[in-house]
Design an enzyme around this catalytic site. Sequence first.
Site, PDB file in Angstrom:
ATOM      1  N   GLU A 233       0.884  -1.177   0.000  1.00 29.63           N
ATOM      2  CA  GLU A 233       0.000   0.000   0.000  1.00 29.63           C
ATOM      3  C   GLU A 233       0.912   1.214   0.000  1.00 29.63           C
ATOM      4  O   GLU A 233       1.462   1.565   1.047  1.00 29.63           O
ATOM      5  CB  GLU A 233      -0.853   0.027   1.276  1.00 29.63           C
ATOM      6  CG  GLU A 233      -1.788  -1.132   1.446  1.00 29.63           C
ATOM      7  CD  GLU A 233      -3.035  -0.965   0.618  1.00 29.63           C
ATOM      8  OE1 GLU A 233      -3.317   0.167   0.185  1.00 29.63           O
ATOM      9  OE2 GLU A 233      -3.711  -1.970   0.393  1.00 29.63           O
ATOM     10  N   CYS A 267      -2.296   9.368   2.631  1.00 26.91           N
ATOM     11  CA  CYS A 267      -1.862   8.840   1.330  1.00 26.91           C
ATOM     12  C   CYS A 267      -2.816   9.282   0.226  1.00 26.91           C
ATOM     13  O   CYS A 267      -2.400   9.489  -0.900  1.00 26.91           O
ATOM     14  CB  CYS A 267      -1.754   7.323   1.383  1.00 26.91           C
ATOM     15  SG  CYS A 267      -3.249   6.530   1.959  1.00 26.91           S
TER      16      CYS A 267
HETATM   17  P1  NAD Z   1       8.306   4.604   4.764  1.00 33.65           P
HETATM   18  O1  NAD Z   1       8.324   3.882   3.494  1.00 33.65           O
HETATM   19  O2  NAD Z   1       9.443   5.484   5.104  1.00 33.65           O
HETATM   20  O3  NAD Z   1       8.195   3.574   5.999  1.00 33.65           O
HETATM   21  C1  NAD Z   1       7.150   2.645   6.087  1.00 33.65           C
HETATM   22  C2  NAD Z   1       7.586   1.508   6.995  1.00 33.65           C
HETATM   23  O4  NAD Z   1       8.611   0.754   6.339  1.00 33.65           O
HETATM   24  C3  NAD Z   1       8.194   1.974   8.322  1.00 33.65           C
HETATM   25  O5  NAD Z   1       7.775   1.117   9.357  1.00 33.65           O
HETATM   26  C4  NAD Z   1       9.692   1.832   8.074  1.00 33.65           C
HETATM   27  O6  NAD Z   1      10.456   1.656   9.244  1.00 33.65           O
HETATM   28  C5  NAD Z   1       9.724   0.587   7.211  1.00 33.65           C
HETATM   29  N1  NAD Z   1      10.928   0.440   6.413  1.00 33.65           N
HETATM   30  C6  NAD Z   1      11.794   1.383   5.978  1.00 33.65           C
HETATM   31  N2  NAD Z   1      12.790   0.827   5.245  1.00 33.65           N
HETATM   32  C7  NAD Z   1      12.531  -0.501   5.200  1.00 33.65           C
HETATM   33  C8  NAD Z   1      13.184  -1.606   4.570  1.00 33.65           C
HETATM   34  N3  NAD Z   1      14.280  -1.465   3.835  1.00 33.65           N
HETATM   35  N4  NAD Z   1      12.631  -2.836   4.712  1.00 33.65           N
HETATM   36  C9  NAD Z   1      11.498  -3.018   5.427  1.00 33.65           C
HETATM   37  N5  NAD Z   1      10.848  -2.002   6.053  1.00 33.65           N
HETATM   38  C10 NAD Z   1      11.361  -0.758   5.934  1.00 33.65           C
HETATM   39  O7  NAD Z   1       6.923   5.372   4.793  1.00 33.65           O
HETATM   40  P2  NAD Z   1       6.420   6.438   5.866  1.00 33.65           P
HETATM   41  O8  NAD Z   1       7.199   7.693   5.654  1.00 33.65           O
HETATM   42  O9  NAD Z   1       6.394   5.825   7.220  1.00 33.65           O
HETATM   43  O10 NAD Z   1       4.903   6.665   5.420  1.00 33.65           O
HETATM   44  C11 NAD Z   1       4.518   7.602   4.480  1.00 33.65           C
HETATM   45  C12 NAD Z   1       4.258   6.948   3.151  1.00 33.65           C
HETATM   46  O11 NAD Z   1       3.280   5.934   3.297  1.00 33.65           O
HETATM   47  C13 NAD Z   1       3.709   7.898   2.117  1.00 33.65           C
HETATM   48  O12 NAD Z   1       4.312   7.652   0.878  1.00 33.65           O
HETATM   49  C14 NAD Z   1       2.240   7.543   2.061  1.00 33.65           C
HETATM   50  O13 NAD Z   1       1.602   7.866   0.859  1.00 33.65           O
HETATM   51  C15 NAD Z   1       2.290   6.070   2.280  1.00 33.65           C
HETATM   52  N6  NAD Z   1       1.002   5.574   2.734  1.00 33.65           N
HETATM   53  C16 NAD Z   1       0.273   4.754   1.919  1.00 33.65           C
HETATM   54  C17 NAD Z   1      -0.981   4.329   2.315  1.00 33.65           C
HETATM   55  C18 NAD Z   1      -1.825   3.423   1.458  1.00 33.65           C
HETATM   56  O14 NAD Z   1      -2.752   2.824   1.975  1.00 33.65           O
HETATM   57  N7  NAD Z   1      -1.560   3.287   0.174  1.00 33.65           N
HETATM   58  C19 NAD Z   1      -1.488   4.740   3.534  1.00 33.65           C
HETATM   59  C20 NAD Z   1      -0.721   5.600   4.315  1.00 33.65           C
HETATM   60  C21 NAD Z   1       0.533   6.001   3.915  1.00 33.65           C
END
Ligand code: NAD
Length: 525
Positions: A233, A267
Amino acid sequence: MEKEKLAFINPATGAQFGEIPMTRPDEVKQAVEDMRKAFPTWSGKTVKERLRILRDFQKLLIDERDEITNILNQDCGKSRQDGLIELFVTVDMLAQYRWNAPKWLRKKRVSSGLYLFKQCFVEYRPHGVAAIISPWNYPLTLSLPPLLAALIAGNTVVLKPSEVTGATGVLMERLIQRIPELAPFVRVVHGDGRVGAALTNARPDFIFMTGSTATGKKIMQAASETLTPVALELGGKDAMIVLEDADLEAAARWGAWGAFFNSGQTCMSVERVYVVESKYDEFVQLAIKAAKELKSGYSSDLDSPYFMGPVTDPRQVKVIESHLEDALAKGAQVLTGSKEQGMFYNPIVMSGVDHSMKLMRDETFGPIMPIMKVKDEAEAIRLANDNAYGLGASVWSRDVQHAKRVADQVEAASVIINDSIAQFGVPMLPFGGIKQSGFGRTHGQEGLMQFTRPFSYAVGAAPISWDIATILRENGHYDLATAIMGVVYGTSLRQKWETLSQLFKQKPKTGTGSKVPSEPVTIHK
Ligand code: NAD
């Protein structure tokens, strides 16, 4: 060795309000192994039994609402009411899943086709250990619904909440531990991307991740090593289209709400607005008025006078500022709003924007509402689709059929007509993305079923010689099998007759029987 600590920082005040040791990679591995051992017990329970246990969790969530909104308020800076919205959506989804899951997960009998003496079934079995990796913008409602869906389907779970909102991670862990019948089947691991990577590499059986597109790609790449299935997502750049026959006041009010709710850190927030030429000036004035009414600030009271809290993640401020600077350098104008002290903003409405700007192409994830004038609806659709993302969109028109015709042409996984964001609040609507917004779904039947793998089985006595399916499998029945195929599936009477009549024709001793003579092919070893 002393463990690295994860500090809990209130983004509104900058004050630290707690900390927790980060989970080490070996502990992450152990958590997955523990959940693998616990899996047979949890998946061995009936769906009804699992739902009975989760009913206790639903009760606990409602009982602990004030503590939950208190932590969300400190962890994200959002108002207590916005925290309650996260809880509301979670509880609503759990209640609807409790109602529907037994029906959705039931074993299904399917047609056995020509295998008349067999019975064929599909069972929906859990994957095993599900890893849930979640972001910080809605730390509760982007963690618990997939976690609960995974559990209902019979998986055990390892949850990795965002490091930006670590206190909510601890809160969720404590809530789960308070239900003794649930506690042995969920583990929460705490820390940053390194902990997420360790979880991905610890060979869970399914990974459900919500976050940025960049991280989603890393996870998919790592998961490809073991062919672990993933659901991603990811980010969005949702367009809002205002048509000539729109209710402009409502569009401006709820468009601004959708752009600035949660300080734009949603998002599927309204990230760009396209308004047809004839209504542009009026809409812009209304949007400025609507934005000015949305006050920003921080309060820990149950009822806050503020609509917008701060930006939660300091890293996000840099992205917002770079989009703003790039747009201003390329000729855009700020009509209202500005950055305030700390990580607070007053809602920013901008005009003079175009697709050469990051603000109109990349995910801003902040409190900016850029509005662009378009010639007509065709141009609005073209520009809405001129983007790598495909999460949601909104279309405004008093004529719902008209809006739907436009919505049908927008490349997005969900569209809302005459509103914004609210489709996420409907737990029976599957939510997710297309294009660079990922795949997989949360909510709806699809959001539950993705935590299962279909297991098929066919059962019957040993094949009987005169069963059609047996005849088909035994040598020397080419013409008979052709006749059966033609009679049953032939698409016209002529075709049915032609294939049937072939049975009674005199045949050459060799060859294909087709009009073009050919030699039989023999392969010599
Ligand atoms: P992010 O990608 O920085 O982090 C998301 C999660 O992934 C965190 O828990 C982080 O620690 C983990 N992570 C980071 N690197 C990783 C790796 N190499 N391997 C595994 N896990 C890892 O995202 P964010 O800044 O926390 O959230 C914001 C983003 O999320 C925005 O792009 C937003 O659009 C998106 N988002 C999408 C939805 C949806 O339903 N499509 C909903 C909410 C937010």
